[in-house]
Scaffold this active site. Sequence first.
Site, PDB file in Angstrom:
ATOM      1  N   ASP A   1       4.355  -0.339  12.282  1.00 51.35           N
ATOM      2  CA  ASP A   1       3.121  -0.972  11.777  1.00 51.35           C
ATOM      3  C   ASP A   1       3.063  -2.444  12.112  1.00 51.35           C
ATOM      4  O   ASP A   1       2.061  -3.103  11.843  1.00 51.35           O
ATOM      5  CB  ASP A   1       3.040  -0.831  10.253  1.00 51.35           C
ATOM      6  CG  ASP A   1       3.118   0.605   9.818  1.00 51.35           C
ATOM      7  OD1 ASP A   1       3.731   0.884   8.786  1.00 51.35           O
ATOM      8  OD2 ASP A   1       2.610   1.463  10.558  1.00 51.35           O
TER       9      ASP A   1
ATOM     10  N   VAL B   1       7.740   5.850  17.227  1.00 54.11           N
ATOM     11  CA  VAL B   1       7.489   6.586  15.965  1.00 54.11           C
ATOM     12  C   VAL B   1       6.264   7.472  16.073  1.00 54.11           C
ATOM     13  O   VAL B   1       6.271   8.624  15.662  1.00 54.11           O
ATOM     14  CB  VAL B   1       7.351   5.598  14.785  1.00 54.11           C
ATOM     15  CG1 VAL B   1       7.046   6.350  13.489  1.00 54.11           C
ATOM     16  CG2 VAL B   1       8.621   4.761  14.639  1.00 54.11           C
TER      17      VAL B   1
ATOM     18  N   LYS C   1       0.854  -1.201   0.000  1.00 60.52           N
ATOM     19  CA  LYS C   1       0.000   0.000   0.000  1.00 60.52           C
ATOM     20  C   LYS C   1       0.885   1.245   0.000  1.00 60.52           C
ATOM     21  O   LYS C   1       0.634   2.200  -0.715  1.00 60.52           O
ATOM     22  CB  LYS C   1      -0.873   0.009   1.248  1.00 60.52           C
ATOM     23  CG  LYS C   1      -1.510   1.347   1.566  1.00 60.52           C
ATOM     24  CD  LYS C   1      -2.411   1.306   2.792  1.00 60.52           C
ATOM     25  CE  LYS C   1      -1.677   1.535   4.055  1.00 60.52           C
ATOM     26  NZ  LYS C   1      -1.334   2.947   4.329  1.00 60.52           N
ATOM     27  N   ASN C   2       1.979   1.193   0.806  1.00 62.70           N
ATOM     28  CA  ASN C   2       2.792   2.399   1.019  1.00 62.70           C
ATOM     29  C   ASN C   2       3.856   2.609  -0.039  1.00 62.70           C
ATOM     30  O   ASN C   2       4.717   3.470   0.100  1.00 62.70           O
ATOM     31  CB  ASN C   2       3.404   2.377   2.423  1.00 62.70           C
ATOM     32  CG  ASN C   2       2.305   2.448   3.470  1.00 62.70           C
ATOM     33  OD1 ASN C   2       1.169   2.821   3.157  1.00 62.70           O
ATOM     34  ND2 ASN C   2       2.612   2.050   4.690  1.00 62.70           N
TER      35      ASN C   2
ATOM     36  N   ARG D   1      -3.791  10.225   3.353  1.00 58.44           N
ATOM     37  CA  ARG D   1      -2.715  11.198   3.590  1.00 58.44           C
ATOM     38  C   ARG D   1      -1.903  11.409   2.321  1.00 58.44           C
ATOM     39  O   ARG D   1      -1.019  12.254   2.265  1.00 58.44           O
ATOM     40  CB  ARG D   1      -1.784  10.688   4.702  1.00 58.44           C
ATOM     41  CG  ARG D   1      -2.421  10.691   6.060  1.00 58.44           C
ATOM     42  CD  ARG D   1      -1.440  10.248   7.116  1.00 58.44           C
ATOM     43  NE  ARG D   1      -0.247  11.076   7.150  1.00 58.44           N
ATOM     44  CZ  ARG D   1      -0.206  12.303   7.662  1.00 58.44           C
ATOM     45  NH1 ARG D   1      -1.309  12.858   8.106  1.00 58.44           N
ATOM     46  NH2 ARG D   1       0.907  12.994   7.697  1.00 58.44           N
TER      47      ARG D   1
ATOM     48  N   CYS E   1      -4.999   7.453   9.580  1.00 57.86           N
ATOM     49  CA  CYS E   1      -5.338   6.857  10.887  1.00 57.86           C
ATOM     50  C   CYS E   1      -5.041   7.860  12.006  1.00 57.86           C
ATOM     51  O   CYS E   1      -4.068   8.584  11.968  1.00 57.86           O
ATOM     52  CB  CYS E   1      -4.495   5.602  11.110  1.00 57.86           C
ATOM     53  SG  CYS E   1      -4.877   4.315   9.936  1.00 57.86           S
TER      54      CYS E   1
HETATM   55  C1  EPZ Z   1       4.236   6.345   6.549  1.00 59.70           C
HETATM   56  O1  EPZ Z   1       3.525   7.355   7.239  1.00 59.70           O
HETATM   57  C2  EPZ Z   1       3.267   5.182   6.415  1.00 59.70           C
HETATM   58  N1  EPZ Z   1       2.085   5.636   5.685  1.00 59.70           N
HETATM   59  C3  EPZ Z   1       2.857   4.676   7.798  1.00 59.70           C
HETATM   60  O2  EPZ Z   1       2.040   3.535   7.607  1.00 59.70           O
HETATM   61  C4  EPZ Z   1       4.105   4.248   8.557  1.00 59.70           C
HETATM   62  O3  EPZ Z   1       3.728   3.827   9.852  1.00 59.70           O
HETATM   63  C5  EPZ Z   1       5.064   5.437   8.639  1.00 59.70           C
HETATM   64  O4  EPZ Z   1       5.378   5.916   7.311  1.00 59.70           O
HETATM   65  C6  EPZ Z   1       6.352   5.079   9.341  1.00 59.70           C
HETATM   66  O5  EPZ Z   1       6.995   4.070   8.636  1.00 59.70           O
HETATM   67  C7  EPZ Z   1       2.158   5.771   4.353  1.00 59.70           C
HETATM   68  O6  EPZ Z   1       3.186   5.541   3.730  1.00 59.70           O
HETATM   69  C8  EPZ Z   1       0.898   6.212   3.673  1.00 59.70           C
HETATM   70  P1  EPZ Z   1       6.412   9.535   8.843  1.00 59.70           P
HETATM   71  P2  EPZ Z   1       4.124   8.860   7.297  1.00 59.70           P
HETATM   72  O7  EPZ Z   1       6.391  10.797   8.086  1.00 59.70           O
HETATM   73  O8  EPZ Z   1       4.890   9.117   6.064  1.00 59.70           O
HETATM   74  C9  EPZ Z   1       6.411  12.749  12.338  1.00 59.70           C
HETATM   75  C10 EPZ Z   1       0.063   2.290   7.708  1.00 59.70           C
HETATM   76  O9  EPZ Z   1      -0.552   1.724   8.609  1.00 59.70           O
HETATM   77  N2  EPZ Z   1       6.315  13.774  11.293  1.00 59.70           N
HETATM   78  O10 EPZ Z   1       7.585   8.606   8.709  1.00 59.70           O
HETATM   79  O11 EPZ Z   1       3.032   9.772   7.647  1.00 59.70           O
HETATM   80  C11 EPZ Z   1       5.129  11.928  12.436  1.00 59.70           C
HETATM   81  O12 EPZ Z   1       4.175  12.601  13.232  1.00 59.70           O
HETATM   82  C12 EPZ Z   1       0.652   3.669   7.949  1.00 59.70           C
HETATM   83  O13 EPZ Z   1       0.278   1.818   6.564  1.00 59.70           O
HETATM   84  C13 EPZ Z   1       6.394  15.114  11.651  1.00 59.70           C
HETATM   85  O14 EPZ Z   1       6.559  15.450  12.822  1.00 59.70           O
HETATM   86  O15 EPZ Z   1       5.119   8.687   8.527  1.00 59.70           O
HETATM   87  C14 EPZ Z   1       5.606  10.651  13.081  1.00 59.70           C
HETATM   88  O16 EPZ Z   1       5.715  10.830  14.483  1.00 59.70           O
HETATM   89  C15 EPZ Z   1       0.431   4.124   9.379  1.00 59.70           C
HETATM   90  N3  EPZ Z   1       6.302  16.062  10.678  1.00 59.70           N
HETATM   91  C16 EPZ Z   1       7.007  10.472  12.502  1.00 59.70           C
HETATM   92  O17 EPZ Z   1       7.401  11.766  11.994  1.00 59.70           O
HETATM   93  C17 EPZ Z   1       6.136  15.738   9.347  1.00 59.70           C
HETATM   94  O18 EPZ Z   1       6.065  16.644   8.498  1.00 59.70           O
HETATM   95  C18 EPZ Z   1       7.060   9.456  11.378  1.00 59.70           C
HETATM   96  O19 EPZ Z   1       6.152   9.877  10.396  1.00 59.70           O
HETATM   97  C19 EPZ Z   1       6.064  14.380   9.005  1.00 59.70           C
HETATM   98  C20 EPZ Z   1       6.154  13.406   9.986  1.00 59.70           C
END
Ligand code: EPZ
Length: 460
Positions: free
Chosen positions: A332, A354, A45-46, A118, A142
């Site tokens: 995840d 995370v 999916k990702n 997202r 989510c």
């Molecule tokens: C991706 O989310 C995945 N989603 C998530 O999978 C996955 O858990 C996550 O990466 C971590 O591997 C998709 O790819 C659609 P991040 P993403 O940016 O990109 C903070 C699932 O179940 N952050 O790596 O949103 C954030 O709040 C989903 O398939 C900021 O602070 O994750 C988090 O604490 C759930 N500012 C951390 O970084 C930002 O601008 C990691 O987020 C961006 C992120």
Amino acid sequence: MSETQDKGLAADARSAGARVGLTSDQIIINGGRPLRGRIEVRGAKNLATKAMVAALLGQTTSVLRNVPNISDVRVVAGLLALHGVVISKGDDDEWILNPENVERAHMADIDAHAGSSRIPILFCGPLLHRLGEAFIPDLGGCRIGDRPIDFHLNALRKFGAQVAKLSNGISLTAPNGLKGANIELPYPSVGATEQVLLTAVLADGQTELRNAAIEPEIVDLICVLQKMGAIITMEPNRVIFIEGVKSLRGYNHRAIFDRNEVASWASAALATNGDIFVVGAKQEEMMTFLNIYRKVGGDFAIEDDGIRFWRGAKKLTPVVVETDVHPGFMTDWQQPLVVALTMAEGVSKIHETVYENRFGFTDALNKMGAKIEVYKDGLDDGTRRVKRREFEQAAVISGPTKLTGANIEVPDLRGGFSHLIAALTATGQSEVSNIGIISRGYENFIEKLKTLGADFIYEG
Ligand code: EPZ
């Protein structure tokens, strides 16, 4: 009770389900049966959703294969179509994306269509390159934390984009085009890394990205972009170097398999004492999960076409897990695994580093008889290897406990699959509501569960 009587009662319950107003967003599972059989995972999916957005950058048609039949893919396809991309489906898992006539879309349409996804945030770079402007609605996804997009917006500004906050989203323009930039992420964010990649490939000049995410899905997206004509170098220590090019062509790509789905089915086999062969799973991307799986008492056999998962040990062993960025234990993966940890002989700990709110699913497990305590500010008990982060939580799971069927409601995607595993593991019947969320990320999960022998009293 004979098999026939059992079937008769189940049929009555099904028709009763229809009578007492159960909705299509609910299922009733009769738990306590091991899941056994063979199922197939499709593309991640990702990755698939991001590769679809990348097609916007090409001057010619792209073909993406091994695409999962999930609602997140359909949402992205709809958003691309709103912007003029002509989309058609090839064989069963092939999507054909023709971006030759990209055009502006109405804010209201984008807002209405984006739903809980997202992914729209990743349209910024490609639309700025193609149209000189972009509108991104407030994001869904989510509820597992605040999920800000500050890293994304700061990176886009460094490329020269102008960002205006609106009541229902953000509007971006790039009056002087987009220029290569030096960007260091405060955290190896998957989304922000994708944002930089999708913007830098056509920017004027070079981009150096530091503290980048390097998940397998990121590497697969880099493969997609390289097929399109991009020049991207992965350097040591999370540095990615992108040399902007003048134009890109379409790609033909088979999406990497979905690691999160594999971990979910493996956890289901462990919790139900089953035996599941997951076609399409590969060892390299699952190594950290496989180590923990083995330590808990799971066993696995790596074949060329997939991985077989079953419970090897009579008793399950508690573990301490810290979620982290790749190649650490994926955030995840913890939700589905926790169900098996409720049966382990002793105390397990999950340090979720995370996201700051990713244990909501444990309420339902406690309602079913588990003993899980959540520490909202984390737990600094000296057993840590991963550096503590400002926002983190911990869950302490005391076992062994027995799960009993209950009425539970799915809170988020991965927590939702954990609920399914709990219902399949529990003694007695469970009514699981809000299951539509699960189809965001798990293709045909009801059919797959039936193939594996799950006993549905009512299947929505
Ligand atoms: C991706 O989310 C995945 N989603 C998530 O999978 C996955 O858990 C996550 O990466 C971590 O591997 C998709 O790819 C659609 P991040 P993403 O940016 O990109 C903070 C699932 O179940 N952050 O790596 O949103 C954030 O709040 C989903 O398939 C900021 O602070 O994750 C988090 O604490 C759930 N500012 C951390 O970084 C930002 O601008 C990691 O987020 C961006 C992120």
